[in-house]
Design an enzyme around this catalytic site. Structure first.
Site, PDB file in Angstrom:
ATOM      1  N   SER A   1      -6.354   9.576   2.314  1.00 25.06           N
ATOM      2  CA  SER A   1      -5.529   9.368   1.127  1.00 25.06           C
ATOM      3  C   SER A   1      -5.216  10.677   0.412  1.00 25.06           C
ATOM      4  O   SER A   1      -4.082  10.905  -0.008  1.00 25.06           O
ATOM      5  CB  SER A   1      -6.210   8.387   0.173  1.00 25.06           C
ATOM      6  OG  SER A   1      -6.134   7.083   0.692  1.00 25.06           O
TER       7      SER A   1
ATOM      8  N   ASN B   1      -4.628   0.897   6.758  1.00 22.78           N
ATOM      9  CA  ASN B   1      -6.062   0.867   6.485  1.00 22.78           C
ATOM     10  C   ASN B   1      -6.648   2.051   5.738  1.00 22.78           C
ATOM     11  O   ASN B   1      -7.765   1.962   5.253  1.00 22.78           O
ATOM     12  CB  ASN B   1      -6.831   0.721   7.803  1.00 22.78           C
ATOM     13  CG  ASN B   1      -6.453  -0.516   8.554  1.00 22.78           C
ATOM     14  OD1 ASN B   1      -6.578  -1.614   8.038  1.00 22.78           O
ATOM     15  ND2 ASN B   1      -5.964  -0.353   9.766  1.00 22.78           N
ATOM     16  N   TYR B   2      -5.920   3.162   5.675  1.00 22.28           N
ATOM     17  CA  TYR B   2      -6.533   4.355   5.107  1.00 22.28           C
ATOM     18  C   TYR B   2      -5.805   4.956   3.911  1.00 22.28           C
ATOM     19  O   TYR B   2      -6.389   5.717   3.155  1.00 22.28           O
ATOM     20  CB  TYR B   2      -6.663   5.433   6.186  1.00 22.28           C
ATOM     21  CG  TYR B   2      -7.724   5.099   7.188  1.00 22.28           C
ATOM     22  CD1 TYR B   2      -9.066   5.261   6.866  1.00 22.28           C
ATOM     23  CD2 TYR B   2      -7.411   4.611   8.441  1.00 22.28           C
ATOM     24  CE1 TYR B   2     -10.052   4.932   7.769  1.00 22.28           C
ATOM     25  CE2 TYR B   2      -8.388   4.285   9.355  1.00 22.28           C
ATOM     26  CZ  TYR B   2      -9.710   4.451   9.015  1.00 22.28           C
ATOM     27  OH  TYR B   2     -10.693   4.129   9.909  1.00 22.28           O
ATOM     28  N   LEU B   3      -4.522   4.671   3.769  1.00 21.02           N
ATOM     29  CA  LEU B   3      -3.769   5.324   2.707  1.00 21.02           C
ATOM     30  C   LEU B   3      -3.665   4.401   1.500  1.00 21.02           C
ATOM     31  O   LEU B   3      -3.106   3.318   1.596  1.00 21.02           O
ATOM     32  CB  LEU B   3      -2.381   5.688   3.227  1.00 21.02           C
ATOM     33  CG  LEU B   3      -2.431   6.631   4.428  1.00 21.02           C
ATOM     34  CD1 LEU B   3      -1.048   6.858   5.003  1.00 21.02           C
ATOM     35  CD2 LEU B   3      -3.063   7.959   4.039  1.00 21.02           C
TER      36      LEU B   3
END
Length: 596
Positions: A428, A553-555
């Site tokens: 992120s 899933n990650y940002l």
DNA sequence: CTAGGAACTTAGTAGTTCTAGG
DNA sequence: CCTAGAACTACTAAGTTCCTAG
């Protein structure tokens, strides 16, 4: 609402008998109730996930349809009628004949072993060698079937679609605490042959058909319980509101439990997602302290602490996964940080003009290769040398460390901190930084640079994909388009030149206008050419990189939403419909100056 | 501390649907 | 209108994390 109504009834009643003071008291009391309830609806305490849950249960795989009698299986060149059970499992293999899986030894061995279990005694006695089995007819039949399905008329396709929609409407939703929510996977996985990823020791094994008797239903006591198909029973109906799943069963390959859960757009998944990013933001606040700490720990007297500190450095710097131990021989041989072995890294005191380079080469999750050459601090390098001393290639690099130890340590450093939070945090923060650095002005260029930023994250997280089968061809097509455009450009330029020459001679309005016109034409073609070239680089750079995983899933979606709001870019350019549903919470709450 | 179970997130691929441009 | 290829969806495998019992 319930309590408000209750309150109104109560007040009417009390007013009737004229107990005004008591009424005020009751009013206050029930206001308290209302507040408690609202608060509890937003966030339950002590692991309670819901108060009410009602659903229709799963949709089972369609029953097996026997082959028509003219489609034959041949053993040792002779046609042979198989029993229903053996035939079904045989068709699983026949359907996969085009796949290179079916040529692999382990796959064939596992399949044959499980297939024989489904055979009658006579079949078992006769069919002893897979190489003598001829599934050719069956294979052709299934190919023809799928062709036929593609060739259906518009009306028939429409009919199928409507039937699917009906099933979705009936089984695809549940009610959880006053909300109708979409279920993610309400269909039970159909039987078939197990296909693991990578070099999986169990590939080819029979994944058996799931029956109602295998199914555990989870719902609230006071709901309409789902009914099992006529003549069958559920394994169990339970009412556990400390978990989020609606249906579960145990799968026969690994003995793992499978679940039916809600869609990412649901409250329960959305809240969890939001929480995940909030934890990552808390890490942001203390990451400097943590980094200073693990750098300090590189010098520790204790080996276990040094190993912990070096592993954490890798997890932080390279976004490696934690790396749990796995049971040998049960799954493909893959590793993460804590389970790295000596054979997975090579130390180079000097490489490509850089000092202290560590070369990583291992298979990670899904057997995706991680290959990277990384210059590290001298202390890390020396520590690695130490960890590798007197070890065999197949020995653990971090022999005094595992994920439990690491996570316990992290938990002490920050509440809720685990190894995977670093991946979320670094992904992120990378996106946010990259987006800040952008300079382009028009919308398409901005979106392109957004994709670049997304790509930087995907590379960090090693999210790879197989190059699309049509990649080479589509690239060639694009290239020929570019060539054609170039041709067109030089034509346009030539025309401009002659128009200019013409104008110089004639010196009249008409020819001047013609020059302007040609100029514009050149500009237009130039722009088109640029667009194509940008598209080509974008596609080339994306050849082996998957953007979806990091985006999903990650940002932290609030970073992207804020960026869109700030630059007046429609969110639809960044997120498609499904993604907008999943990230509704972020689209709702982030304003343009959201800071991760 | 270990092992195993349970619950939940993350992951790539295959198949389907949509869409741009010929 | 048709088709290639992009975009999207469904599927399910493969991870991480937490918990409990011995």
């Amino acid at each position: 609402i319930y309590y408000c109504l209750f309150n109104v009834y109560l007040m009417t009643f009390l007013h009737y008998i004229g107990l005004f003071a008591l009424m005020c008291f009751c009013f206050l009391l029930s206001m308290c109730f209302v507040m408690v309830c609202r608060w509890e609806e937003e966030r339950y305490t002590d692991g309670v996930k819901w108060k009410f849950l009602e659903h229709k249960g799963p949709v089972f795989a369609p029953a097996y349809e026997p082959l028509p009698s003219n489609i034959k299986f041949y053993y040792d060149g002779k046609p042979m009628k198989l029993s229903l059970g053996a035939e079904e499992v045989g068709t699983f293999f026949a359907k996969m004949l085009d796949h290179e899986y079916t040529t692999k030894d382990i796959f064939r061995k596992n399949f044959f072993k499980d297939w024989r279990k489904e055979m009658t005694a006579e079949e078992k006695a006769k069919i002893t060698d897979l190489n003598k089995c001829d599934f050719g007819d069956m294979h052709e039949y299934f190919k023809a079937q799928s062709e036929a399905r593609k060739a259906l008329s518009k009306e028939e396709k429409q009919k199928n679609k409507e039937e699917n929609e009906r099933i979705l409407q009936e089984y695809g939703f549940c009610v959880m605490d006053n909300h109708k929510e979409r279920i993610a996977n309400f269909r039970i996985e159909p039987p078939g042959l197990f296909r693991g990823r990578g070099d999986h020791p169990k590939m080819g094994m029979l994944k058996r058909r799931i029956r109602p008797e295998d199914i555990i239903i989870n719902c609230s006591k006071d709901s309409q319980h789902p009914k099992p198909p006529p003549g069958t029973k559920w394994k169990e109906v339970r009412h556990d509101n400390k978990v989020t799943w609606l249906v579960s069963w145990t799968e026969n390959i690994q003995g793992a439990i499978k679940y039916i859960m809600l869609n990412p757009s649901s409250r329960i998944k959305g809240e969890k997602d939001w929480q995940k990013y909030e934890t990552a933001r808390r890490l942001k606040k203390c990451v400097d302290r943590l980094r200073a700490q693990y750098r300090d720990d590189w010098k520790s007297k204790e080996m276990r602490i040094r190993q912990r500190a070096v592993a954490l450095y890798f997890i932080d710097k390279l976004a490696l996964r934690a790396g749990n131990e796995k049971e040998e021989g049960e799954t493909a041989d893959t590793v993460g940080c804590c389970s790295l072995r000596v054979e997975h890294i090579t130390l180079h005191p000097e490489k490509d003009g850089k000092e202290y380079v560590v070369e990583f080469d291992f298979l990670g999750k899904d057997s995706i290769r991680y290959y990277n050459k990384v210059p590290v601090e001298k202390r890390v390098f020396k520590n690695l040398q130490l960890f590798m001393e007197n070890k065999q290639p197949e020995d653990d690099l971090f022999d005094r460390l595992n994920t439990t130890i690491l996570n316990k340590h992290l938990q002490e450093l920050m509440d809720g901190l685990t190894a995977k939070v670093f991946r979320t945090y670094n992904a992120s923060i990378t996106l946010q930084q990259q987006l800040k650095e952008l300079t382009s002005h028009n919308v398409p260029a901005k979106i392109l640079s957004y994709n670049r930023a997304n790509r930087a994250v995907a590379i960090l997280c090693n999210h790879q994909r197989a190059p699309p089968k049509t990649f080479e061809k589509s690239m060639q097509n694009l290239q020929s388009k570019i060539d054609a455009k170039k041709e067109q450009l030089s034509d346009a330029k030539r025309e401009l030149k002659s128009a200019k020459a013409d104008a110089k001679v004639r010196r009249d309005e008409k020819s001047k206008k013609a020059v302007e016109c040609k100029k514009k034409a050149v500009q237009r073609v130039e722009e088109q050419l640029m667009k194509l070239e940008v598209q080509a680089t974008d596609r080339e750079e994306n050849k082996q990189i998957a953007l979806g995983t990091s985006k999903l899933n990650y940002l932290d979606p609030r970073i992207s939403v804020a960026w869109c709001k700030k630059w007046g870019i429609p969110v639809e350019k960044i997120y498609n419909k499904t993604q907008r549903e999943k990230f509704a919470w972020a689209i709702d709450m982030a304003d343009e100056d959201f800071e991760f």
